[in-house]
Design an enzyme around this catalytic site. Structure first.
Site, PDB file in Angstrom:
ATOM      1  CD  GLU A  83      36.169  47.829  34.869  1.00  0.00           C
ATOM      2  OE1 GLU A  83      35.028  47.770  34.791  1.00  0.00           O
ATOM      3  OE2 GLU A  83      36.941  48.854  35.695  1.00  0.00           O
ATOM      4  CD  GLU A 116      39.353  51.667  33.853  1.00  0.00           C
ATOM      5  OE1 GLU A 116      37.958  51.710  34.146  1.00  0.00           O
ATOM      6  OE2 GLU A 116      39.568  50.821  33.041  1.00  0.00           O
TER       7      GLU A 116
END
Length: 191
Positions: free
Chosen positions: A78, A182
């Site tokens: 991220e 994810e």
């Protein structure tokens, strides 16, 4: 490592493991802390970026000593969340251009020189960032040469239709796979 070794021993077929970093050591980050909104110091090609790329290789080396190999690594978990996360979250912020340059000048060459056959995944963030990130990173021939696929997360999927993100990216870069890396339920408390 003991749990991974047990899982590998129990599996009837090879397990494809991937790893994704959350943060570099504090001394490498612009904010001097593993937590919070910091980037790698300097710019791609410098000592901080080369050292961080070498951390990936050292990580792979250490696991290999225990007969644990990784199918893939991502360049950063991220990377855009690093701009928005709470101050206590460990992260490194990257723009698409910064990730492209890190892959092209540091991480890609380090992996290619290493004895590991570990593949490299880019993005590892919300699919809402596609196809922009893919255009920036894979639009660079040097970076694209090192990237096997794009890792995506699903938390903001309701905001952007798959045709505008996944399908559009696949049409632009059909030789690079897309993989959800994810996801979880209960992310939004109101759902």
């Amino acid at each position: 490592i003991p749990l991974l070794c047990r899982a590998l021993a129990m599996s009837k077929r090879p397990l494809l493991l991937f790893a994704s970093p959350w943060t570099a050591p504090a001394w490498m980050k612009s904010n001097g802390d593993v937590r919070g909104k910091g980037t790698l110091k300097g710019k791609a090609g410098d000592k901080y970026h080369k050292t961080w790329a070498n951390y990936f290789i050292k990580f792979l080396d250490e696991y290999a000593k225990h007969n644990v190999t990784f199918w893939a690594v991502t360049a950063q978990n991220e990377p855009l969340a690093g701009l928005f996360t709470p101050p206590q979250a460990p992260t490194i912020a990257f723009t698409a251009a910064q990730q492209r340059d890190f892959i092209a000048q540091d991480l890609g060459p380090a992996l290619a020189r290493s004895p590991h056959r570990t593949q490299l995944l880019m993005l590892d963030d919300q699919r809402i960032h596609l196809p922009h990130w893919a255009k920036v990173v894979l639009g660079n021939a040097t970076a694209a040469r090192y990237v096997a696929g794009l890792a995506v997360h699903w938390y903001l999927d309701a905001i952007v239709p798959p045709g505008c993100s996944l399908e559009a990216t696949h049409k632009l870069f059909p030789d690079h796979f897309l993989l959800y890396t994810e996801a979880c339920t209960g992310f939004f408390m109101f759902r």
